[in-house]
Design a protein around this motif. Structure first.
Motif, PDB file in Angstrom:
ATOM      1  N   THR A   1      -1.623  -1.340  40.892  1.00 36.25           N
ATOM      2  CA  THR A   1      -0.925  -1.478  39.413  1.00 36.25           C
ATOM      3  C   THR A   1      -0.599   0.174  39.162  1.00 36.25           C
ATOM      4  OG1 THR A   1      -2.803  -1.636  38.247  1.00 36.25           O
ATOM      5  CG2 THR A   1      -1.600  -3.518  38.708  1.00 36.25           C
ATOM      6  N   GLU A   2      -1.254   1.173  39.887  1.00 34.88           N
ATOM      7  CA  GLU A   2      -1.243   2.308  39.582  1.00 34.88           C
ATOM      8  C   GLU A   2      -0.125   3.153  40.126  1.00 34.88           C
ATOM      9  OE1 GLU A   2      -4.769   4.553  40.956  1.00 34.88           O
ATOM     10  OE2 GLU A   2      -5.999   2.928  40.372  1.00 34.88           O
ATOM     11  N   HIS A   3       0.760   2.449  40.970  1.00 34.28           N
ATOM     12  CA  HIS A   3       2.053   3.286  41.744  1.00 34.28           C
ATOM     13  C   HIS A   3       3.056   2.093  41.779  1.00 34.28           C
ATOM     14  CE1 HIS A   3      -0.321   6.581  43.225  1.00 34.28           C
ATOM     15  NE2 HIS A   3      -1.296   5.810  43.681  1.00 34.28           N
ATOM     16  N   GLU A   4       4.284   2.795  41.378  1.00 35.97           N
ATOM     17  CA  GLU A   4       5.297   1.803  41.562  1.00 35.97           C
ATOM     18  C   GLU A   4       5.598   1.119  42.878  1.00 35.97           C
ATOM     19  OE1 GLU A   4      10.244   2.507  41.152  1.00 35.97           O
ATOM     20  OE2 GLU A   4       8.872   3.733  40.153  1.00 35.97           O
ATOM     21  N   GLU A   5       6.021  -0.279  42.594  1.00 30.37           N
ATOM     22  CA  GLU A   5       6.056  -0.946  43.755  1.00 30.37           C
ATOM     23  C   GLU A   5       7.101  -0.321  44.814  1.00 30.37           C
ATOM     24  OE1 GLU A   5       5.993  -5.470  45.320  1.00 30.37           O
ATOM     25  OE2 GLU A   5       7.597  -5.188  43.513  1.00 30.37           O
TER      26      GLU A   5
ATOM     27  N   VAL B   1       2.440   1.456  52.120  1.00 31.60           N
ATOM     28  CA  VAL B   1       3.301   1.306  50.928  1.00 31.60           C
ATOM     29  C   VAL B   1       2.420   0.481  49.908  1.00 31.60           C
ATOM     30  CG1 VAL B   1       5.241   0.262  50.361  1.00 31.60           C
ATOM     31  CG2 VAL B   1       5.020   0.963  52.461  1.00 31.60           C
ATOM     32  N   ALA B   2       2.732   0.904  48.702  1.00 27.63           N
ATOM     33  CA  ALA B   2       2.409   0.222  47.388  1.00 27.63           C
ATOM     34  C   ALA B   2       3.040  -1.195  47.222  1.00 27.63           C
ATOM     35  CB  ALA B   2       2.242   1.200  46.242  1.00 27.63           C
ATOM     36  N   ILE B   3       2.356  -2.192  46.940  1.00 23.88           N
ATOM     37  CA  ILE B   3       2.847  -3.505  46.300  1.00 23.88           C
ATOM     38  C   ILE B   3       1.991  -3.996  45.008  1.00 23.88           C
ATOM     39  CG2 ILE B   3       3.712  -3.936  48.676  1.00 23.88           C
ATOM     40  CD1 ILE B   3       1.426  -5.976  48.862  1.00 23.88           C
ATOM     41  N   LYS B   4       2.797  -4.715  44.470  1.00 27.05           N
ATOM     42  CA  LYS B   4       2.261  -5.397  43.163  1.00 27.05           C
ATOM     43  C   LYS B   4       1.052  -6.249  43.861  1.00 27.05           C
ATOM     44  CE  LYS B   4       5.989  -5.268  40.335  1.00 27.05           C
ATOM     45  NZ  LYS B   4       7.066  -6.176  39.542  1.00 27.05           N
ATOM     46  N   PRO B   5      -0.063  -6.358  42.960  1.00 27.24           N
ATOM     47  CA  PRO B   5      -1.063  -7.310  43.334  1.00 27.24           C
ATOM     48  C   PRO B   5      -0.741  -8.835  43.273  1.00 27.24           C
ATOM     49  CG  PRO B   5      -1.793  -5.741  41.573  1.00 27.24           C
ATOM     50  CD  PRO B   5      -0.203  -5.599  41.726  1.00 27.24           C
ATOM     51  N   ARG B   6      -1.104  -9.516  44.120  1.00 27.71           N
ATOM     52  CA  ARG B   6      -0.594 -10.942  44.143  1.00 27.71           C
ATOM     53  C   ARG B   6      -0.726 -11.754  43.045  1.00 27.71           C
ATOM     54  NH1 ARG B   6      -1.892 -11.877  50.424  1.00 27.71           N
ATOM     55  NH2 ARG B   6      -0.199 -10.716  51.099  1.00 27.71           N
ATOM     56  N   GLY B   7      -1.957 -11.655  42.323  1.00 31.43           N
ATOM     57  CA  GLY B   7      -2.512 -12.497  40.952  1.00 31.43           C
ATOM     58  C   GLY B   7      -1.708 -12.041  40.085  1.00 31.43           C
TER      59      GLY B   7
ATOM     60  N   SER C   1       1.751 -13.927  39.939  1.00 34.33           N
ATOM     61  CA  SER C   1       1.517 -15.306  39.678  1.00 34.33           C
ATOM     62  C   SER C   1       1.178 -15.512  38.174  1.00 34.33           C
ATOM     63  CB  SER C   1       0.251 -16.212  40.472  1.00 34.33           C
ATOM     64  OG  SER C   1      -0.665 -15.497  40.388  1.00 34.33           O
ATOM     65  N   ALA C   2       0.567 -14.471  37.614  1.00 33.50           N
ATOM     66  CA  ALA C   2       0.310 -14.797  36.183  1.00 33.50           C
ATOM     67  C   ALA C   2       1.518 -14.484  35.440  1.00 33.50           C
ATOM     68  CB  ALA C   2      -0.733 -13.337  35.760  1.00 33.50           C
ATOM     69  N   LYS C   3       2.493 -13.883  35.835  1.00 33.20           N
ATOM     70  CA  LYS C   3       3.749 -13.612  35.027  1.00 33.20           C
ATOM     71  C   LYS C   3       4.677 -14.936  34.788  1.00 33.20           C
ATOM     72  CE  LYS C   3       4.146  -8.732  35.552  1.00 33.20           C
ATOM     73  NZ  LYS C   3       5.042  -7.543  36.129  1.00 33.20           N
TER      74      LYS C   3
END
Length: 171
Positions: A129-133, A158-164, A167-169
């Motif tokens: 979450t520290e870096h842009e996707e 490459v940075a990606i959003k965490p999977r959790g 799903s929380a959103k």
């Protein structure tokens, strides 16, 4: 058989002979054309191989001074045992090599912040979450272009959003 029928038969015979002659001419012409085309294909292949050989020779000739410089650097370090000057020498040789390659249209791909699927290959994904996707976190291996054609993509992390988080959103 009357005279009229004989004349028609004779004309038919002449027509058949004429057509047979034309057929043989066309067959001969077709065989000759086929042989010429086969020779043309062989000539083009030989010419292409010669062009490739000449291009390789041209590039290799330009690289000879780099090889000579490397030989001198190795001899110098054997005599002086100075690795500091050896390092500087190799650094200059490296720059000289890149100058030659750049002059020939070969370039290292410059990496920007964002992942580009046309120039990069994502070999590792890091959930953060520290870096842009799709931000590039690290270059694993360099990539190269030859006259704007990618010959080897840059291998990146490459940075990606965490999977959790995704799903929380949605909940």
């Amino acid at each position: 058989m009357n005279e009229n029928e004989k004349q028609v038969t004779q004309e038919n015979q002449q027509t058949v002979e004429k057509l047979q002659q034309e057929k043989e001419e066309l067959l001969r012409f077709t065989k000759e054309l086929k042989a010429q085309f086969e020779n043309y294909k062989k000539d083009v292949l030989r010419e292409r191989e010669q062009i490739l050989k000449n291009a390789n020779e041209y590039l290799l000739t330009k690289l000879i001074p780099v090889l000579d410089d490397m030989d001198r650097a190795f001899k110098d370090v054997e005599q002086s045992h100075s690795y500091k000057t050896f390092y500087k020498g190799v650094e200059l040789i490296y720059k000289k090599l890149w100058k030659i390659l750049n002059d020939e249209g070969f370039f290292k791909i410059e990496v920007k912040d964002k992942f580009d699927p046309f120039e990069h290959e994502a070999v590792e994904r890091v959930e953060t979450t520290e870096h842009e996707e799709y931000s590039i976190l690290k270059v694993i291996e360099n990539g190269y272009k030859f006259h704007n054609k990618i010959v080897k993509p840059v291998k990146v992390q490459v940075a990606i959003k965490p999977r959790g988080e995704q799903s929380a959103k949605t909940e």
